[in-house]
Design a protein around this motif. Sequence first.
Motif, PDB file in Angstrom:
ATOM      1  N   LYS A 178      51.466 -62.411 -28.332  1.00 25.29           N
ATOM      2  CA  LYS A 178      50.044 -62.176 -28.057  1.00 25.29           C
ATOM      3  C   LYS A 178      49.508 -63.112 -26.979  1.00 25.29           C
ATOM      4  N   ALA A 179      50.235 -64.181 -26.700  1.00 24.33           N
ATOM      5  CA  ALA A 179      49.827 -65.137 -25.665  1.00 24.33           C
ATOM      6  C   ALA A 179      50.473 -64.727 -24.338  1.00 24.33           C
ATOM      7  N   VAL A 180      49.683 -64.143 -23.450  1.00 25.79           N
ATOM      8  CA  VAL A 180      50.186 -63.666 -22.158  1.00 25.79           C
ATOM      9  C   VAL A 180      49.699 -64.624 -21.077  1.00 25.79           C
ATOM     10  N   SER A 204      47.974 -77.510 -33.156  1.00 30.98           N
ATOM     11  CA  SER A 204      46.639 -77.515 -32.560  1.00 30.98           C
ATOM     12  C   SER A 204      45.898 -76.194 -32.751  1.00 30.98           C
ATOM     13  N   THR A 205      44.569 -76.285 -32.713  1.00 28.06           N
ATOM     14  CA  THR A 205      43.721 -75.094 -32.716  1.00 28.06           C
ATOM     15  C   THR A 205      43.952 -74.295 -31.447  1.00 28.06           C
ATOM     16  N   LEU A 206      44.252 -74.976 -30.345  1.00 32.25           N
ATOM     17  CA  LEU A 206      44.507 -74.317 -29.061  1.00 32.25           C
ATOM     18  C   LEU A 206      45.636 -73.292 -29.200  1.00 32.25           C
ATOM     19  N   VAL A 207      46.756 -73.698 -29.745  1.00 32.44           N
ATOM     20  CA  VAL A 207      47.900 -72.792 -29.903  1.00 32.44           C
ATOM     21  C   VAL A 207      47.580 -71.678 -30.892  1.00 32.44           C
ATOM     22  N   LYS A 208      46.896 -72.012 -31.974  1.00 30.99           N
ATOM     23  CA  LYS A 208      46.526 -70.990 -32.952  1.00 30.99           C
ATOM     24  C   LYS A 208      45.653 -69.913 -32.317  1.00 30.99           C
ATOM     25  N   ARG A 209      44.735 -70.315 -31.455  1.00 30.44           N
ATOM     26  CA  ARG A 209      43.852 -69.346 -30.796  1.00 30.44           C
ATOM     27  C   ARG A 209      44.611 -68.474 -29.805  1.00 30.44           C
ATOM     28  N   ASN A 211      47.707 -67.690 -30.009  1.00 32.23           N
ATOM     29  CA  ASN A 211      48.559 -66.798 -30.793  1.00 32.23           C
ATOM     30  C   ASN A 211      47.771 -65.673 -31.477  1.00 32.23           C
ATOM     31  N   LYS A 212      46.459 -65.761 -31.431  1.00 36.46           N
ATOM     32  CA  LYS A 212      45.616 -64.673 -31.926  1.00 36.46           C
ATOM     33  C   LYS A 212      45.271 -63.686 -30.798  1.00 36.46           C
ATOM     34  N   GLY A 213      45.699 -64.039 -29.575  1.00 39.06           N
ATOM     35  CA  GLY A 213      45.440 -63.161 -28.442  1.00 39.06           C
ATOM     36  C   GLY A 213      44.129 -63.412 -27.730  1.00 39.06           C
ATOM     37  N   GLU A 214      43.505 -64.566 -27.955  1.00 32.75           N
ATOM     38  CA  GLU A 214      42.239 -64.873 -27.274  1.00 32.75           C
ATOM     39  C   GLU A 214      42.478 -65.111 -25.784  1.00 32.75           C
ATOM     40  N   ASN A 215      41.418 -64.957 -24.995  1.00 33.50           N
ATOM     41  CA  ASN A 215      41.511 -65.152 -23.551  1.00 33.50           C
ATOM     42  C   ASN A 215      42.032 -66.544 -23.223  1.00 33.50           C
ATOM     43  N   VAL A 216      43.098 -66.607 -22.428  1.00 33.93           N
ATOM     44  CA  VAL A 216      43.788 -67.871 -22.173  1.00 33.93           C
ATOM     45  C   VAL A 216      42.889 -68.908 -21.517  1.00 33.93           C
TER      46      VAL A 216
END
Length: 262
Positions: A178-180, A204-209, A211-216
């Motif tokens: 999900k992380a593109v 980290s919260t950064l990696v978790k976010r 991995n949810k597919g949020e805007n990089v």
Amino acid sequence: MKLTVLAVLASSLAPALASYPITGDNVNCRSGPGTSYAVKKVYAKGHGVTLSCQTTGTSVNGNSIWDKTSDGCYVADYYVKTGTNGYVTKKCGSTSTCVAPKSNQATVDLIAEFEGFVNHVYTDATGHPTVGYGHLCSNSKCSDVKYKIPLTKTDGKKLLADDMKRFEKCITAMLTSKAVLNLNQYGALVSWSFNMGCGAAQTSTLVKRLNKGENVNTVLSQELPKWVHGNGKVLPGLVRRRNAEIALAKKSGSAKALPVKC
């Protein structure tokens, strides 16, 4: 640890699809054999797992064996009741599931600029013995470094390249499909993990976010500025570095980096 004769016999007579219970609560099954890899599944205590192979990885309470389950992910053998601390099935052919992309030149330049070059052993702002372009040593004399100290800049660059491979690999392993990311965004994460450590990045919260597919770029702009502390204080050098990493991530025109085919 050596197996007893009885353990060897038990493992040789065990059926190929033997099921072993999970002994811990909410045990993570990861994309590779180590705690820096991305979590793929979570097993409840008592859940039975079948093993396709075993390999070595991060030591967990003195046990460095990791079990690859039929779900295709790796769980620390410490949390699997196999009846022994040794191997109970065949060894895996490879300990790596993905080939990490190589960092682009912009990433190398950013890390080199902020780490700076010091040819002798010194103590960094967080109290760690360091040499070259930010190489964190295993002890005060940096005896883990294979190059002669004082370092030449040429050897310093070689040491930096060696160090970056580890962080390229851990960033690749901890992110899901999900992380593109393009190479500049990937490079910002490599620089960040190089600076703060793979373990800190993994949880980290950064990696978790991501991995949810949020805007990089949104995630990096909001999360990277939180990583500016050393010994409880805001360090101006870290503020500048996080800003440079964010700026690198926002630069367009770089090729795709992640996800990669495994």
